[in-house]
Design a protein around this motif. Structure first.
Motif, short mmCIF file in Angstrom:
data_model
loop_
_atom_site.label_atom_id
_atom_site.label_comp_id
_atom_site.label_asym_id
_atom_site.label_seq_id
_atom_site.Cartn_x
_atom_site.Cartn_y
_atom_site.Cartn_z
N ALA A 85 0.81 -1.22 0.00
CA ALA A 85 0.00 0.00 0.00
C ALA A 85 0.84 1.27 0.00
O ALA A 85 0.31 2.37 -0.20
CB ALA A 85 -0.94 0.00 1.20
N LYS A 108 -7.01 5.11 -3.94
CA LYS A 108 -6.21 4.06 -3.31
C LYS A 108 -5.33 3.39 -4.36
O LYS A 108 -5.73 3.24 -5.52
CB LYS A 108 -7.10 3.04 -2.60
N LEU A 127 -7.15 -4.41 -1.57
CA LEU A 127 -6.46 -3.21 -1.07
C LEU A 127 -6.97 -1.94 -1.75
O LEU A 127 -6.97 -0.87 -1.15
CB LEU A 127 -4.95 -3.32 -1.28
N VAL A 164 -1.91 0.34 -5.01
CA VAL A 164 -1.19 -0.83 -4.52
C VAL A 164 -0.03 -1.13 -5.47
O VAL A 164 -0.16 -1.02 -6.69
CB VAL A 164 -2.13 -2.06 -4.37
#
Length: 158
Positions: A69, A116, A142, A118
């Motif tokens: 992350a 978000k 994730l 990853v």
């Protein structure tokens, strides 16, 4: 005559020993080159056959998820484009995307519209650049996108 015979025999023996040296016989072998051990790669185990839920199929550890992350510096990556993604093989562990946006394996990052992202392994997938991509279950989790959606993802090479 005897002396000539000894000299001839001595000469033959000397040439035989010299030939052994040329062939490397009787000398110490060259030391093997020192090769640095590759850095250990954190690999998630394959899910158990009885795994049926997303949580059971995702075998990554909390540490692996935290490391994946982390968003690298923008200067350390190149934007490859966008792709429509679907869930890949849910039993294939780890963080990866199979995409036609790359033609060789590489390290990269994917980012969803929700911001978000990853870090993933970029794996080549045959097809046109707009053909879509397949993403691992842990990566989609994730990204916090529904597993049955077809999210548009930005793809970056590190």
């Amino acid at each position: 005559m005897v002396r000539l015979g000894l000299n001839a025999a001595g000469f033959v023996a000397l040439m035989a020993v010299a030939g052994c040296a040329q062939l490397g016989i009787g000398k110490a072998p060259d030391p093997a080159p020192v090769i640095a051990a590759p850095e250990p790669v954190a690999v998630a185990p394959i899910p158990k056959p009885e795994a049926k839920t997303a949580a059971a199929l995702d075998t990554t550890t909390a540490e692996q998820r935290a490391a994946a992350a982390v968003k690298p510096a923008a200067s350390a990556e190149t934007r490859l484009g966008t792709t429509i993604a679907s869930l890949g093989d849910p039993t294939d562990p780890g963080f990866w995307i199979k995409t036609p946006l790359v033609n060789a394996p590489a390290k990269g990052r994917i980012e969803a519209a929700n911001g978000k992202s990853v870090q993933v392994d970029l794996i080549p997938l045959d097809g046109d650049a707009g053909a879509g991509s397949q993403v691992s279950l842990p990566a989609l989790r994730l990204l916090d996108v529904p597993l049955t959606d077809l999210p548009e993802l930005s793809v970056f090479r590190l």
